[in-house]
Every structure is written in C-alpha cells, then in structure tokens.
Design a protein around this motif. Structure first.
Motif, PDB file in Angstrom:
ATOM      1  N   ALA A  49      40.947  31.280  43.927  1.00  0.00           N
ATOM      2  CA  ALA A  49      42.191  32.051  43.868  1.00  0.00           C
ATOM      3  C   ALA A  49      42.884  31.861  42.530  1.00  0.00           C
ATOM      4  O   ALA A  49      43.433  32.823  41.962  1.00  0.00           O
ATOM      5  N   ASP A  53      43.497  34.891  39.775  1.00  0.00           N
ATOM      6  CA  ASP A  53      44.878  35.229  39.424  1.00  0.00           C
ATOM      7  C   ASP A  53      45.173  35.016  37.939  1.00  0.00           C
ATOM      8  O   ASP A  53      46.253  35.339  37.474  1.00  0.00           O
ATOM      9  N   THR A  55      45.477  35.561  34.047  1.00  0.00           N
ATOM     10  CA  THR A  55      45.666  36.743  33.211  1.00  0.00           C
ATOM     11  C   THR A  55      45.696  36.344  31.744  1.00  0.00           C
ATOM     12  O   THR A  55      45.799  35.163  31.404  1.00  0.00           O
ATOM     13  N   LYS A 102      50.976  29.677  34.308  1.00  0.00           N
ATOM     14  CA  LYS A 102      51.333  31.058  34.041  1.00  0.00           C
ATOM     15  C   LYS A 102      52.223  31.159  32.807  1.00  0.00           C
ATOM     16  O   LYS A 102      53.059  30.303  32.561  1.00  0.00           O
TER      17      LYS A 102
END
Length: 106
Positions: A49, A53, A55, A102
């Motif tokens: 996962a 996810d 990027t 992130k």
C-alpha cells in the motif's frame, strides 16, 4: 478375563493419547500462524500500500539508509534524486524503498 480387560484399557488409552497428540499439533499450527505468518502478511500488505501510494516529489528512505526525492515512477522502478546535487539521480527497484514521507503541499 483379567488379561482381556487390561488389553481393552490399554487400547482405550492409546486412542486417547493419539487424540491428545492431534490436539497438540493443531494448537502448535495455530500458534505458528498467529505468531509468524499473520504479522508477515500484514507487513507485506502495508508495504504494498505504501509503494502504491507513492508519488513524484515524495521523500523516501532506501533500504541502504539514503534519503532522496522521487523524480519518476515506472511499474517496478523509481528514479531517486539524492542530495542537493541535481545530477545524482539513481534508478532503483521499488522493493529497495523502506519508508515514504509524503511531500508537503501548500
């Protein structure tokens, strides 16, 4: 007569002992599943996962301990830029990524 009764009780004890052995084996297999197999599958799902996810622009930590920024993502590889030198871009497998942070969007 007495010999016949002792043979019957010995057979009953042997079959009961076999049933206890089967119960012990079932308990050991269940223990192995909950202690070893289930947590490993849970970790694999978490990693899949996390990689799905990921990027462009995210900060990643590689399994070798280097921090970098994701520049490009393909099916099974990513290009990671290391340090402030913009020419240090290295392609690597997604499996070599240990952690993803992130990118902050403002």
């Amino acid at each position: 007569m007495r010999l016949l009764l002792s043979a019957d009780t010995a057979a009953a004890a042997a079959s009961g002992g076999g049933m206890i052995m089967i119960i012990y084996i079932v308990i050991i297999v269940a223990f192995m599943y909950f202690i070893m197999i289930r947590p490993q599958k849970k970790e694999q799902k978490r990693m899949a996962a996390m990689l799905a996810d990921m990027t462009v622009g995210d900060c990643v930590l590689t399994s070798s301990g280097f921090y970098g920024i994701v520049i490009d993502i393909t099916d099974d590889t990513v290009i990671v830029e290391f340090g402030s030198n913009k020419n240090c871009r290295i392609p690597m497998q997604k499996s070599a990524i240990a952690q993803v942070e992130k990118a902050e969007t403002e």
